[in-house]
Design a protein around this motif. Sequence first.
Motif, PDB file in Angstrom:
ATOM      1  N   ASN A 212     -31.862 -85.566 -55.519  1.00  0.00           N
ATOM      2  CA  ASN A 212     -32.385 -86.767 -55.133  1.00  0.00           C
ATOM      3  C   ASN A 212     -30.970 -87.061 -55.013  1.00  0.00           C
ATOM      4  O   ASN A 212     -29.862 -86.629 -54.465  1.00  0.00           O
ATOM      5  CB  ASN A 212     -32.120 -86.728 -56.500  1.00  0.00           C
TER       6      ASN A 212
ATOM      7  N   LEU B 296     -44.327 -82.362 -50.995  1.00  0.00           N
ATOM      8  CA  LEU B 296     -44.184 -83.694 -50.983  1.00  0.00           C
ATOM      9  C   LEU B 296     -46.083 -83.720 -51.664  1.00  0.00           C
ATOM     10  O   LEU B 296     -45.407 -85.121 -52.776  1.00  0.00           O
ATOM     11  CB  LEU B 296     -45.357 -84.306 -49.819  1.00  0.00           C
TER      12      LEU B 296
ATOM     13  N   VAL C  12     -38.923 -89.555 -56.496  1.00  0.00           N
ATOM     14  CA  VAL C  12     -37.937 -90.292 -55.955  1.00  0.00           C
ATOM     15  C   VAL C  12     -38.040 -92.044 -54.593  1.00  0.00           C
ATOM     16  O   VAL C  12     -39.392 -91.453 -54.322  1.00  0.00           O
ATOM     17  CB  VAL C  12     -37.464 -89.533 -54.743  1.00  0.00           C
TER      18      VAL C  12
ATOM     19  N   TYR D 204     -40.166 -92.050 -51.636  1.00  0.00           N
ATOM     20  CA  TYR D 204     -40.861 -90.220 -50.988  1.00  0.00           C
ATOM     21  C   TYR D 204     -42.307 -90.952 -50.547  1.00  0.00           C
ATOM     22  O   TYR D 204     -43.471 -90.377 -51.786  1.00  0.00           O
ATOM     23  CB  TYR D 204     -40.451 -89.691 -51.651  1.00  0.00           C
TER      24      TYR D 204
ATOM     25  N   THR E 122     -40.617 -90.050 -44.765  1.00  0.00           N
ATOM     26  CA  THR E 122     -39.826 -90.629 -45.827  1.00  0.00           C
ATOM     27  C   THR E 122     -39.648 -89.257 -46.669  1.00  0.00           C
ATOM     28  O   THR E 122     -38.996 -89.810 -48.167  1.00  0.00           O
ATOM     29  CB  THR E 122     -40.192 -92.065 -46.918  1.00  0.00           C
ATOM     30  N   CYS E 123     -40.511 -88.670 -45.934  1.00  0.00           N
ATOM     31  CA  CYS E 123     -40.308 -87.041 -46.741  1.00  0.00           C
ATOM     32  C   CYS E 123     -39.090 -86.341 -46.827  1.00  0.00           C
ATOM     33  O   CYS E 123     -39.595 -84.784 -46.688  1.00  0.00           O
ATOM     34  CB  CYS E 123     -41.571 -86.755 -47.570  1.00  0.00           C
TER      35      CYS E 123
ATOM     36  N   VAL F 144     -32.461 -84.556 -50.499  1.00  0.00           N
ATOM     37  CA  VAL F 144     -32.874 -85.220 -50.449  1.00  0.00           C
ATOM     38  C   VAL F 144     -31.906 -86.978 -49.652  1.00  0.00           C
ATOM     39  O   VAL F 144     -31.169 -86.903 -49.898  1.00  0.00           O
ATOM     40  CB  VAL F 144     -33.300 -86.155 -51.542  1.00  0.00           C
TER      41      VAL F 144
ATOM     42  N   THR G 256     -32.694 -93.008 -45.927  1.00  0.00           N
ATOM     43  CA  THR G 256     -34.222 -92.636 -45.070  1.00  0.00           C
ATOM     44  C   THR G 256     -34.111 -94.515 -44.922  1.00  0.00           C
ATOM     45  O   THR G 256     -34.539 -95.364 -44.816  1.00  0.00           O
ATOM     46  CB  THR G 256     -35.569 -92.543 -46.348  1.00  0.00           C
TER      47      THR G 256
END
Length: 155
Positions: free
Chosen positions: A43, A60, A70, A73, A84-85, A137, A141
Amino acid sequence: MAAHVFLRTLRRLFHGRTRALLSTDGRPPGNVSQGSVNICLLNRDGKPLWMSGRVGETLLNVVMNANGPVEGYGACEGTLSCTTCHVYLPSEAFERMCQPTEDELDMLDLAVGLAETSRLGCQVVLEPWMDGMKVKVPKHTADLRGLAEDGKMEG
């Protein structure tokens, strides 16, 4: 049949048919059935989140089925209209996967912190060889859809 059409077909077949298991204690979830894949999602805060999804399911969907651990996400829910993913894959996994489609590459061009092994989680389809894979991740973002809706982005 083109690879991306095949992957989209697989996603449609398996969409929503499983519930991801989630472990936040740094260990893979227990009692994973055959046909499942354990993935470690690192994360934004660096904490490992172990999840389990079914072969053929997208990364996803695994994250969303684990109650979205998350924040932010998958804002577009896999419609390939945001970043965002965005995730960083291990080099060996990135090289082993099929090539990203032009649509995915276009979206990745907008991703914050783009790297050589960047992919969108909505386009990463779980395969048996991915069991135990660690996916990171990015710390930051941006969902450009919101900027366009707010009139903050020209275009």
